[in-house]
Design an enzyme around this catalytic site. Structure first.
Site, PDB file in Angstrom:
ATOM      1  CE  LYS A 190      26.492  -6.712  97.833  1.00  0.00           C
ATOM      2  NZ  LYS A 190      25.315  -7.580  97.633  1.00  0.00           N
ATOM      3  CD  GLU A 266      36.803 -17.504 103.530  1.00  0.00           C
ATOM      4  OE1 GLU A 266      37.216 -18.178 102.549  1.00  0.00           O
ATOM      5  OE2 GLU A 266      35.710 -17.672 104.052  1.00  0.00           O
ATOM      6  CB  CYS A 300      34.943 -20.940 100.955  1.00  0.00           C
ATOM      7  SG  CYS A 300      34.836 -20.833 102.724  1.00  0.00           S
ATOM      8  CD  GLU A 399      34.952 -21.708  95.273  1.00  0.00           C
ATOM      9  OE1 GLU A 399      34.841 -20.561  94.822  1.00  0.00           O
ATOM     10  OE2 GLU A 399      35.140 -21.956  96.480  1.00  0.00           O
TER      11      GLU A 399
HETATM   12  P1  NDP Z   1      30.316 -13.338  94.389  1.00  0.00           P
HETATM   13  O1  NDP Z   1      31.733 -13.353  94.749  1.00  0.00           O
HETATM   14  O2  NDP Z   1      29.910 -12.677  93.140  1.00  0.00           O
HETATM   15  O3  NDP Z   1      29.449 -12.688  95.575  1.00  0.00           O
HETATM   16  C1  NDP Z   1      29.915 -12.364  96.845  1.00  0.00           C
HETATM   17  C2  NDP Z   1      29.496 -10.943  97.218  1.00  0.00           C
HETATM   18  O4  NDP Z   1      30.123  -9.990  96.353  1.00  0.00           O
HETATM   19  C3  NDP Z   1      28.011 -10.698  97.106  1.00  0.00           C
HETATM   20  O5  NDP Z   1      27.564  -9.856  98.146  1.00  0.00           O
HETATM   21  C4  NDP Z   1      27.917 -10.029  95.757  1.00  0.00           C
HETATM   22  O6  NDP Z   1      26.732  -9.293  95.553  1.00  0.00           O
HETATM   23  C5  NDP Z   1      29.140  -9.148  95.749  1.00  0.00           C
HETATM   24  N1  NDP Z   1      29.523  -8.767  94.398  1.00  0.00           N
HETATM   25  C6  NDP Z   1      29.309  -9.434  93.245  1.00  0.00           C
HETATM   26  N2  NDP Z   1      29.809  -8.764  92.192  1.00  0.00           N
HETATM   27  C7  NDP Z   1      30.339  -7.628  92.682  1.00  0.00           C
HETATM   28  C8  NDP Z   1      30.992  -6.516  92.085  1.00  0.00           C
HETATM   29  N3  NDP Z   1      31.189  -6.424  90.765  1.00  0.00           N
HETATM   30  N4  NDP Z   1      31.424  -5.516  92.896  1.00  0.00           N
HETATM   31  C9  NDP Z   1      31.197  -5.588  94.223  1.00  0.00           C
HETATM   32  N5  NDP Z   1      30.582  -6.597  94.841  1.00  0.00           N
HETATM   33  C10 NDP Z   1      30.164  -7.622  94.091  1.00  0.00           C
HETATM   34  O7  NDP Z   1      29.770 -14.800  94.366  1.00  0.00           O
HETATM   35  P2  NDP Z   1      28.554 -15.360  93.480  1.00  0.00           P
HETATM   36  O8  NDP Z   1      27.351 -15.233  94.276  1.00  0.00           O
HETATM   37  O9  NDP Z   1      28.488 -14.745  92.128  1.00  0.00           O
HETATM   38  O10 NDP Z   1      28.987 -16.868  93.311  1.00  0.00           O
HETATM   39  C11 NDP Z   1      29.834 -17.226  92.226  1.00  0.00           C
HETATM   40  C12 NDP Z   1      30.889 -18.200  92.665  1.00  0.00           C
HETATM   41  O11 NDP Z   1      31.706 -17.596  93.667  1.00  0.00           O
HETATM   42  C13 NDP Z   1      30.375 -19.457  93.336  1.00  0.00           C
HETATM   43  O12 NDP Z   1      29.970 -20.393  92.426  1.00  0.00           O
HETATM   44  C14 NDP Z   1      31.574 -19.872  94.119  1.00  0.00           C
HETATM   45  O13 NDP Z   1      32.466 -20.540  93.282  1.00  0.00           O
HETATM   46  C15 NDP Z   1      32.181 -18.563  94.565  1.00  0.00           C
HETATM   47  N6  NDP Z   1      31.780 -18.205  95.924  1.00  0.00           N
HETATM   48  C16 NDP Z   1      32.651 -18.433  96.921  1.00  0.00           C
HETATM   49  C17 NDP Z   1      32.284 -18.175  98.206  1.00  0.00           C
HETATM   50  C18 NDP Z   1      33.201 -18.426  99.338  1.00  0.00           C
HETATM   51  O14 NDP Z   1      32.751 -18.568 100.471  1.00  0.00           O
HETATM   52  N7  NDP Z   1      34.495 -18.447  99.118  1.00  0.00           N
HETATM   53  C19 NDP Z   1      30.954 -17.678  98.553  1.00  0.00           C
HETATM   54  C20 NDP Z   1      30.118 -17.407  97.415  1.00  0.00           C
HETATM   55  C21 NDP Z   1      30.537 -17.690  96.158  1.00  0.00           C
HETATM   56  P3  NDP Z   1      25.565  -9.987  94.686  1.00  0.00           P
HETATM   57  O15 NDP Z   1      25.099 -11.131  95.455  1.00  0.00           O
HETATM   58  O16 NDP Z   1      24.532  -8.954  94.578  1.00  0.00           O
HETATM   59  O17 NDP Z   1      26.146 -10.339  93.359  1.00  0.00           O
END
Ligand code: NDP
Length: 495
Positions: A190, A266, A300, A399
């Site tokens: 996903k 991660e 990250c 973050e």
């Molecule tokens: P998320 O953690 O929300 O997204 C990562 C994945 O999880 C996406 O595929 C997302 O789908 C999915 N997801 C989101 N909500 C749910 C849920 N309730 N149940 C199951 N799966 C879910 O990151 P965001 O895109 O919201 O970013 C927010 C913050 O997260 C950033 O500002 C950053 O701080 C952090 N982040 C950290 C990352 C890293 O590499 N460590 C990468 C991305 C974000 P969908 O996109 O449809 O919401």
């Protein structure tokens, strides 16, 4: 500007934009017919729509993955033959590099040149690396009494759900797909709602490479629906996740409330760059700037906290500010652009609100701090450096995931290490010094999964990546990644 011209003339992007999910070896619409919009962050416009999958689609994808797993077409294929398919997929990714890079840039706004030279080839290399590795990994024979033989083998888990973020869409997918597929699992991937294109495209390439139908399914959709349905699915054996700590914790909850599936995470970081007075300031400044401004800070392991000896702080900051001001921010399709927009309107607002909170808390903006108007509606932010930050401020603890550096002074190494560790995260850290004893002391003391000494953000597929504390558990990359997607089976033979 290439981008502005295209947007104005309404020209196509020269690539076909994916629209459908990929289930059971075919591109399909979401069963309920829903779609989600894809927005180009460079101008804020909707450029297409993809299937918004829901529970029924997840059920179909997991069912197909299970059927493929049980058939043995992939799970019992000789590792030598799985290797050939994965090497072919790696080759196809490289062969389609320009198209994939364009799709990546359209989804997330990273400079095209970075997608072409970084994201896409590194994803290909990852798939190839695990393909190469899988027929060279052995099981064990236990040192048992003479009348018994215990054969210990690695077994694939079954159906793996890979839920990935938008910052490096194809690379992050490849970090999961490479080891999970190499080990013989079926996968339901996903992608993040902002970045489905390359994930959807490589599903087709995987079929072309010879992956049997059902072994790789790609479910585009929202996290709260498609992501949650995967996390709670009773027939998913493992969730491998990269993203925020908040959502990572939700996946642990989903697992606990469903079938106790294996979860590896991660997650986020607030990585310290600890710069001692005896370090090479030019090298440190260049790496600190690259470590927070690359990919517009959406990394990250971004080195978002500069923890610097007060004796050299001004000299170092001058150099970092020069790097920041020389960074060309703008159209990601322009070859001279070094920093594109952040991924979305929400992320843009979020980063700007963190900058505001830094100001409110009394930190000083040394450079940047504003929205950039390179294109009228794009989600651009200036490379931003704060000075006068204390480690308890929000901008030092949370973050931000944007191009924002927080500078914190220290007086001695003990204080520097205490500040470096004063965070819920433990993903990565940089240490800058020419004193090997101090380097060793710092590297041992910092609670992080990765510590770079006199460098930052270096990597190799042979070296594990992942965090301590609330940055997650389990490792991507290297042979250790295979541990996440296999279980040990012990078979006893009596003579
Ligand atoms: P998320 O953690 O929300 O997204 C990562 C994945 O999880 C996406 O595929 C997302 O789908 C999915 N997801 C989101 N909500 C749910 C849920 N309730 N149940 C199951 N799966 C879910 O990151 P965001 O895109 O919201 O970013 C927010 C913050 O997260 C950033 O500002 C950053 O701080 C952090 N982040 C950290 C990352 C890293 O590499 N460590 C990468 C991305 C974000 P969908 O996109 O449809 O919401």
């Amino acid at each position: 500007m290439a981008l502005a011209r295209q947007a104005q003339a309404g020209e196509s992007w020269g690539v076909q934009l994916p629209t459908q999910a990929f289930v059971d070896g075919r591109y399909v619409d979401a069963q309920a017919g829903g779609t989600l919009p894809c927005v180009f962050p460079g101008n804020g416009r909707t450029i297409g729509h993809v299937a918004a999958c829901e529970t029924a689609d997840v059920d179909a994808a997991v069912g197909s993955a299970r059927k493929a797993f049980e058939s043995g077409a992939w799970s019992r294929m000789a590792p030598q033959d799985r290797r050939k398919v994965l090497l072919k997929l790696s080759e196809l990714i490289l062969h389609n590099r320009d198209e994939l890079a364009t799709l990546e840039t359209l989804n997330v706004g990273k400079p095209l040149v970075n997608a072409k030279t970084g994201d896409i080839p590194s994803a290909a290399a990852c798939i190839g690396w695990f393909g190469e590795a899988i027929d060279k990994i052995y099981g064990e024979v236990g040192p048992t009494p003479h009348d018994l033989t215990a054969v210990i083998t690695r077994e694939p888990l079954g159906v793996v759900a890979a839920v990935v973020p938008w910052n490096y869409p194809l690379s992050m997918a490849a970090w999961k797909l490479g080891p999970a597929l190499a080990a013989g699992n079926s996968v339901v991937l996903k992608p993040a709602e902002q970045s489905p294109y390359t994930a959807l495209r490589i599903a087709g390439l995987a079929m072309e490479a010879g992956l049997p139908p059902g072994v790789l399914n790609v479910i585009s959709g929202y996290g709260e629906t498609a992501g949650q349905a995967l996390g709670r699915h009773m027939d998913v054996d493992c969730v491998t996740f990269t993203g925020s700590t908040e959502v990572g914790k939700l996946f642990m909850r989903y697992a606990g409330e469903s079938n106790a599936k294996r979860v590896s995470l991660e997650l986020g970081g607030k990585s310290p760059q600890v710069v001692l007075a005896d370090s090479d300031l030019d090298a440190a400044a260049a790496a600190v700037a690259a470590g927070i401004f690359s990919n517009a800070g959406q990394v990250c392991n971004a080195g978002s906290r500069l923890i610097v000896d007060r004796a050299i702080k001004d000299k170092l900051l001058d150099r970092i500010v020069t790097h920041a001001r020389n960074l060309r921010v703008g159209d990601p399709f322009d070859a001279d652009t070094k920093m594109g927009p952040v991924v979305s309107k929400e992320q843009h607002a979020r980063v700007l609100s963190y900058i505001e909170s830094g100001r409110q808390d009394g930190a000083t903006v040394v450079t940047g701090g504003r929205k950039v108007g390179a294109l009228p509606d794009g989600f651009f932010i200036e490379p931003t450096v704060f000075d006068g930050v204390s480690n308890d401020m929000k901008i030092a603890q949370e973050e931000i995931f944007g191009p924002v550096l927080s500078t914190i002074e220290f007086r001695d190494l003990d204080e520097a290490l205490a500040i470096a560790n004063d965070t819920v995260y433990g993903l990565a850290a940089g240490v800058w010094t020419n004193d090997i004893r101090k380097a060793q002391r710092a590297a041992k003391a910092i609670r992080a999964g990765v510590v770079w000494v006199n460098c930052f953000d270096r990597g190799n597929m042979s070296v594990p990546f992942g965090g301590f504390k609330q940055s997650g558990h389990g490792r991507d990359k290297s042979l250790h990644a295979i541990d996440k997607y296999t279980d040990w089976k012990a078979v006893w033979y009596a003579s």
